[in-house]
Design a protein around this motif. Structure first.
Motif, PDB file in Angstrom:
ATOM      1  N   GLU A  92       0.870  -1.177   0.000  1.00  0.00           N
ATOM      2  CA  GLU A  92       0.000   0.000   0.000  1.00  0.00           C
ATOM      3  C   GLU A  92       0.907   1.228   0.000  1.00  0.00           C
ATOM      4  O   GLU A  92       1.708   1.413   0.926  1.00  0.00           O
ATOM      5  CB  GLU A  92      -0.881  -0.004   1.250  1.00  0.00           C
ATOM      6  CG  GLU A  92      -1.819  -1.189   1.346  1.00  0.00           C
ATOM      7  CD  GLU A  92      -3.028  -1.021   0.430  1.00  0.00           C
ATOM      8  OE1 GLU A  92      -3.504   0.117   0.277  1.00  0.00           O
ATOM      9  OE2 GLU A  92      -3.486  -2.033  -0.125  1.00  0.00           O
ATOM     10  N   LEU A  94       1.595   5.508  -0.604  1.00  0.00           N
ATOM     11  CA  LEU A  94       1.140   6.893  -0.716  1.00  0.00           C
ATOM     12  C   LEU A  94       2.234   7.685  -1.407  1.00  0.00           C
ATOM     13  O   LEU A  94       3.367   7.747  -0.924  1.00  0.00           O
ATOM     14  CB  LEU A  94       0.858   7.497   0.661  1.00  0.00           C
ATOM     15  CG  LEU A  94       0.479   8.989   0.660  1.00  0.00           C
ATOM     16  CD1 LEU A  94      -0.848   9.212  -0.071  1.00  0.00           C
ATOM     17  CD2 LEU A  94       0.399   9.541   2.075  1.00  0.00           C
ATOM     18  N   VAL A  96       3.243  11.306  -2.208  1.00  0.00           N
ATOM     19  CA  VAL A  96       2.942  12.677  -1.783  1.00  0.00           C
ATOM     20  C   VAL A  96       3.503  13.661  -2.805  1.00  0.00           C
ATOM     21  O   VAL A  96       4.609  13.487  -3.303  1.00  0.00           O
ATOM     22  CB  VAL A  96       3.540  12.947  -0.384  1.00  0.00           C
ATOM     23  CG1 VAL A  96       3.239  14.383   0.062  1.00  0.00           C
ATOM     24  CG2 VAL A  96       2.998  11.946   0.626  1.00  0.00           C
ATOM     25  N   VAL A 118      -1.995   5.507  -3.820  1.00  0.00           N
ATOM     26  CA  VAL A 118      -2.777   6.734  -3.688  1.00  0.00           C
ATOM     27  C   VAL A 118      -1.869   7.903  -4.058  1.00  0.00           C
ATOM     28  O   VAL A 118      -0.767   8.039  -3.513  1.00  0.00           O
ATOM     29  CB  VAL A 118      -3.305   6.923  -2.259  1.00  0.00           C
ATOM     30  CG1 VAL A 118      -4.009   8.276  -2.115  1.00  0.00           C
ATOM     31  CG2 VAL A 118      -4.253   5.787  -1.884  1.00  0.00           C
ATOM     32  N   LEU A 120      -1.357  11.921  -4.112  1.00  0.00           N
ATOM     33  CA  LEU A 120      -1.839  13.108  -3.412  1.00  0.00           C
ATOM     34  C   LEU A 120      -1.068  14.333  -3.877  1.00  0.00           C
ATOM     35  O   LEU A 120       0.154  14.283  -4.015  1.00  0.00           O
ATOM     36  CB  LEU A 120      -1.676  12.912  -1.901  1.00  0.00           C
ATOM     37  CG  LEU A 120      -2.052  14.074  -0.988  1.00  0.00           C
ATOM     38  CD1 LEU A 120      -2.703  13.560   0.301  1.00  0.00           C
ATOM     39  CD2 LEU A 120      -0.848  14.944  -0.634  1.00  0.00           C
ATOM     40  N   LEU A 146      -1.912  15.303   6.054  1.00  0.00           N
ATOM     41  CA  LEU A 146      -2.360  14.217   5.191  1.00  0.00           C
ATOM     42  C   LEU A 146      -3.746  13.716   5.609  1.00  0.00           C
ATOM     43  O   LEU A 146      -3.970  13.442   6.789  1.00  0.00           O
ATOM     44  CB  LEU A 146      -1.361  13.063   5.243  1.00  0.00           C
ATOM     45  CG  LEU A 146       0.059  13.378   4.768  1.00  0.00           C
ATOM     46  CD1 LEU A 146       0.968  12.186   5.021  1.00  0.00           C
ATOM     47  CD2 LEU A 146       0.069  13.751   3.285  1.00  0.00           C
ATOM     48  N   CYS A 148      -5.245  10.947   5.818  1.00  0.00           N
ATOM     49  CA  CYS A 148      -5.089   9.493   5.841  1.00  0.00           C
ATOM     50  C   CYS A 148      -5.134   8.991   7.278  1.00  0.00           C
ATOM     51  O   CYS A 148      -4.811   9.723   8.222  1.00  0.00           O
ATOM     52  CB  CYS A 148      -3.759   9.089   5.217  1.00  0.00           C
ATOM     53  SG  CYS A 148      -3.435   9.822   3.590  1.00  0.00           S
ATOM     54  N   PHE A 153      -0.235   2.942   5.408  1.00  0.00           N
ATOM     55  CA  PHE A 153       0.567   2.601   4.237  1.00  0.00           C
ATOM     56  C   PHE A 153       1.837   1.839   4.604  1.00  0.00           C
ATOM     57  O   PHE A 153       2.442   2.054   5.649  1.00  0.00           O
ATOM     58  CB  PHE A 153       0.942   3.872   3.471  1.00  0.00           C
ATOM     59  CG  PHE A 153      -0.248   4.609   2.921  1.00  0.00           C
ATOM     60  CD1 PHE A 153      -0.832   4.222   1.729  1.00  0.00           C
ATOM     61  CD2 PHE A 153      -0.783   5.687   3.619  1.00  0.00           C
ATOM     62  CE1 PHE A 153      -1.938   4.888   1.231  1.00  0.00           C
ATOM     63  CE2 PHE A 153      -1.890   6.360   3.126  1.00  0.00           C
ATOM     64  CZ  PHE A 153      -2.469   5.956   1.933  1.00  0.00           C
ATOM     65  N   LEU A 156       5.893   5.147   1.551  1.00  0.00           N
ATOM     66  CA  LEU A 156       5.557   6.532   1.187  1.00  0.00           C
ATOM     67  C   LEU A 156       6.661   7.067   0.296  1.00  0.00           C
ATOM     68  O   LEU A 156       7.849   6.933   0.613  1.00  0.00           O
ATOM     69  CB  LEU A 156       5.404   7.390   2.441  1.00  0.00           C
ATOM     70  CG  LEU A 156       4.944   8.839   2.230  1.00  0.00           C
ATOM     71  CD1 LEU A 156       4.078   9.303   3.405  1.00  0.00           C
ATOM     72  CD2 LEU A 156       6.129   9.794   2.051  1.00  0.00           C
TER      73      LEU A 156
END
Length: 276
Positions: A92, A94, A96, A118, A120, A146, A148, A153, A156
């Motif tokens: 998983e 993220l 950024v 994801v 962002l 964030l 979240c 996650f 990152l």
């Protein structure tokens, strides 16, 4: 989950996203990785507004300009760097400050069908561009706040956007919060070369040659402004040692900086296994 508003995902689904970036807490200039740059903005609210609006205006032309800046090697380097930092299938992730999704695309390839990425970014236009080619969740938000859950996650990433955060400490605390125990992060940046000759050559390339070339590729003055702004943030960014120290202060362990070709920095670290 914090107070949220809606942004759309890859297939038009409503995606939860944080409140508008300007509503985030204001941070003192001393907490930012770069100082106030009067040629572009005069204070912290001006910094956030300038950066978001500049990326909104250049979103449609960002990838051609980026390919020019990286001489066509950017996609391969991002993927190799994420792999070196431990991104594996099924994670998983993220991403950024995803922009048009260049790093998120590499993360999705490495995490595979069993993974989940994801993307962002504070710029809604950048997210709209990313959504045209990527099938993943897109969220409007900032590194300092964030939208979240805690421990959400495995990994990152952040590609070449660390210079644009308002507060290093606050951003790294958020990164630590949303990672699972034993989760990892990989922050990619361009660092000013240590040697005077190398630094001068990079400055000539990024502040003079690239803005000139970007004008011909996109025929938009904002793309030239973006390239000049990039160099000015690279030149005035805090030294790598301070970035590493801020990661340690946020709770990360095994913090290291890997350097490539004298200018590409990979900051890596992990959340302790026993952390909550």
């Amino acid at each position: 989950m914090r107070e949220l508003s809606a942004v759309h995902g890859a297939a038009g689904e409503p995606v939860e996203a944080r409140r508008e970036p300007d509503e985030a807490p204001e941070c003192p200039a001393a907490a930012a990785p770069i100082p106030i740059l009067p040629n572009y903005y005069l204070d912290e609210p001006g910094r956030k507004r300038f950066i978001r609006e500049l990326f909104d205006r250049t979103a449609a032309d960002y990838e051609p300009v980026e390919r020019l800046a990286g001489l066509g090697t950017g996609a391969r380097y991002r993927k190799d760097a994420l792999r070196r930092c431990g991104l594996r299938q099924g994670m998983e992730v993220l991403d950024v400050a995803a922009g048009t999704g260049l790093t998120a695309r590499a993360a999705a390839e490495l995490s595979g069908a069993a993974g989940h990425v994801v993307a962002l970014d504070p710029s809604i236009e950048m997210l709209h561009q990313a959504r045209k080619t990527l099938g993943m969740w897109f969220v409007q938000g900032t590194a300092e706040r964030l939208p979240c859950r805690d421990g959400q996650f495995d990994f990152l990433s952040m590609g070449y956007a660390l210079r644009h955060v308002s507060d290093l400490g606050l951003a790294f605390q958020e990164f630590f919060r949303v990672l699972k125990p034993s989760g990892s992060l990989c922050l990619l940046e361009i660092s000013r070369p240590e040697g005077r000759l190398a630094g001068g050559a990079l400055k000539l390339y990024m502040r003079t040659l690239l803005p000139w070339a970007a004008t011909f590729i996109t025929d938009r003055p904002d793309s030239r402004l973006l390239m000049r702004f990039f160099w000015d943030t690279i030149e005035t960014c805090v030294p790598p040692a301070r970035i590493g120290a801020a990661l340690v202060d946020a709770g990360f362990e095994n913090v290291k900086r890997h350097r490539h070709l004298g200018i590409f920095s990979e900051y890596v670290g992990s959340k302790p296994a026993a952390a909550k």
